[in-house]
Motif scaffolding. Sequence first.
Motif, PDB file in Angstrom:
ATOM      1  N   GLY A 180      27.770  40.693  43.866  1.00 33.97           N
ATOM      2  CA  GLY A 180      27.880  40.920  42.424  1.00 33.97           C
ATOM      3  C   GLY A 180      29.097  40.233  41.819  1.00 33.97           C
ATOM      4  O   GLY A 180      28.994  39.543  40.806  1.00 33.97           O
ATOM      5  N   PHE A 181      30.242  40.392  42.460  1.00 36.49           N
ATOM      6  CA  PHE A 181      31.468  39.777  41.934  1.00 36.49           C
ATOM      7  C   PHE A 181      31.401  38.256  42.020  1.00 36.49           C
ATOM      8  O   PHE A 181      31.812  37.558  41.084  1.00 36.49           O
ATOM      9  N   VAL A 182      30.899  37.736  43.129  1.00 45.05           N
ATOM     10  CA  VAL A 182      30.834  36.282  43.278  1.00 45.05           C
ATOM     11  C   VAL A 182      29.832  35.688  42.295  1.00 45.05           C
ATOM     12  O   VAL A 182      30.019  34.570  41.798  1.00 45.05           O
ATOM     13  N   THR A 183      28.767  36.408  41.977  1.00 40.67           N
ATOM     14  CA  THR A 183      27.797  35.937  40.990  1.00 40.67           C
ATOM     15  C   THR A 183      28.469  35.714  39.630  1.00 40.67           C
ATOM     16  O   THR A 183      28.246  34.697  38.965  1.00 40.67           O
ATOM     17  N   VAL A 184      29.310  36.656  39.219  1.00 41.79           N
ATOM     18  CA  VAL A 184      30.027  36.502  37.951  1.00 41.79           C
ATOM     19  C   VAL A 184      31.005  35.336  38.028  1.00 41.79           C
ATOM     20  O   VAL A 184      31.171  34.573  37.065  1.00 41.79           O
ATOM     21  N   LEU A 185      31.647  35.147  39.189  1.00 36.41           N
ATOM     22  CA  LEU A 185      32.584  34.029  39.349  1.00 36.41           C
ATOM     23  C   LEU A 185      31.855  32.689  39.264  1.00 36.41           C
ATOM     24  O   LEU A 185      32.417  31.708  38.763  1.00 36.41           O
ATOM     25  N   VAL A 186      30.627  32.624  39.749  1.00 36.66           N
ATOM     26  CA  VAL A 186      29.831  31.402  39.610  1.00 36.66           C
ATOM     27  C   VAL A 186      29.609  31.085  38.138  1.00 36.66           C
ATOM     28  O   VAL A 186      29.727  29.927  37.704  1.00 36.66           O
ATOM     29  N   LEU A 187      29.297  32.105  37.349  1.00 32.02           N
ATOM     30  CA  LEU A 187      29.112  31.900  35.909  1.00 32.02           C
ATOM     31  C   LEU A 187      30.414  31.421  35.260  1.00 32.02           C
ATOM     32  O   LEU A 187      30.388  30.563  34.367  1.00 32.02           O
ATOM     33  N   VAL A 188      31.546  31.955  35.708  1.00 30.23           N
ATOM     34  CA  VAL A 188      32.838  31.520  35.174  1.00 30.23           C
ATOM     35  C   VAL A 188      33.062  30.042  35.465  1.00 30.23           C
ATOM     36  O   VAL A 188      33.501  29.274  34.582  1.00 30.23           O
TER      37      VAL A 188
ATOM     38  N   ILE B 158      42.623  21.880  35.444  1.00 32.03           N
ATOM     39  CA  ILE B 158      42.868  23.247  34.984  1.00 32.03           C
ATOM     40  C   ILE B 158      41.554  23.981  34.743  1.00 32.03           C
ATOM     41  O   ILE B 158      41.432  25.175  35.053  1.00 32.03           O
ATOM     42  N   GLY B 159      40.557  23.279  34.189  1.00 32.34           N
ATOM     43  CA  GLY B 159      39.270  23.915  33.935  1.00 32.34           C
ATOM     44  C   GLY B 159      38.601  24.413  35.203  1.00 32.34           C
ATOM     45  O   GLY B 159      38.068  25.526  35.255  1.00 32.34           O
ATOM     46  N   THR B 160      38.616  23.595  36.244  1.00 30.43           N
ATOM     47  CA  THR B 160      38.025  24.027  37.520  1.00 30.43           C
ATOM     48  C   THR B 160      38.911  25.038  38.223  1.00 30.43           C
ATOM     49  O   THR B 160      38.429  25.790  39.085  1.00 30.43           O
ATOM     50  N   ASP B 161      40.185  25.069  37.868  1.00 34.37           N
ATOM     51  CA  ASP B 161      41.115  25.985  38.528  1.00 34.37           C
ATOM     52  C   ASP B 161      40.983  27.408  38.007  1.00 34.37           C
ATOM     53  O   ASP B 161      41.433  28.350  38.674  1.00 34.37           O
ATOM     54  N   ILE B 162      40.383  27.587  36.835  1.00 25.28           N
ATOM     55  CA  ILE B 162      40.250  28.937  36.274  1.00 25.28           C
ATOM     56  C   ILE B 162      39.441  29.832  37.210  1.00 25.28           C
ATOM     57  O   ILE B 162      39.860  30.939  37.562  1.00 25.28           O
ATOM     58  N   GLY B 163      38.275  29.343  37.628  1.00 27.72           N
ATOM     59  CA  GLY B 163      37.460  30.130  38.551  1.00 27.72           C
ATOM     60  C   GLY B 163      38.131  30.297  39.896  1.00 27.72           C
ATOM     61  O   GLY B 163      38.027  31.355  40.536  1.00 27.72           O
TER      62      GLY B 163
END
Length: 307
Positions: free
Chosen positions: A277-285, A236-241
């Motif tokens: 920009g969007f993918v950068t934030v998703l990496v942080l997530v 579930i943790g890896t599924d959030i991103g």
Amino acid sequence: MGRYVARRLLQMIPVFIGATLLIFLMVNVMGDPIAGLCGDKQCDPATAAQLRKEFGLDKPVWQQYLTYMGNVFTGDFGTAFNGQKVTDLMSTAFPVTIRLTIVAILFEIVIGISLGVVTGLKRGRPVDTTVLLLTLVVISVPTFVTGLLLQLLLGVEWGWIKPSVSTEATFGELIVPGLVLASVSLAYVTRLTRTSIAENRRSDYVRTAVAKGLPRHRVIIRHLLRNSLIPVVTFIGTDIGALMGGAIVTERIFNIHGVGFQLYQGILRQNTQTVVGFVTVLVLVFLVANLLVDLLYAVLDPRIRYA
């Protein structure tokens, strides 16, 4: 614990740089974004050169990346080719997708884990076989088929929901899209929980708890479930991103203007600033979610300690 968290945060830095560099290089080989700004006609050389200079595309890729990363640390994710700030797009898209992801995660936790516990405790019985067959069907059917089918039945034929989500995208409107988004992951959570429960049910500590005369519900919740949830929490943790970045299909079906919608538009129009920009934030997530999952291990299993 504090040292472990600090060490993990330091480890995130090279991972973040490497991931964003790879994404930046991949996005920049999609094609010439300037060509798409002039419509069907080809840009004249002077206009194309001016646009490349304005958006910094006339510089080498490595220099573009260094400039981008320098701006990111100041909160500037660049400007889209339509002149709109990427941060403005994020401020409208991410809240919608976060609400959609919360609904999807709740479905995974409540329905997925509940069905997994029931089938794990009743392994081999009719309810176990039925749930396994249903989850196999859900996994086999593509998400866009599930989404279009529910939209047709619930929204068009029966009128229980609106076929398209409004711009406000309230939690009530996101229940069906959230179920569609979570459908495949929910099936995996059910099967993973079932397998973990069935394996740990035969463990020594469970037999010891039963031999002590502890109530059945306490054995299941306090001993069996806590240890069985470790692989489920990891998933579930890896599924959030994955849910936030992979909601493109669901958001397109229900006309949800979230992260998936913006990524689709950015890729379609070759708008590199928006995509990166969007993918950068998703990496942080992804990185933060993985850290939280590791910390939850110690909560679920007291034998796990971080130095």
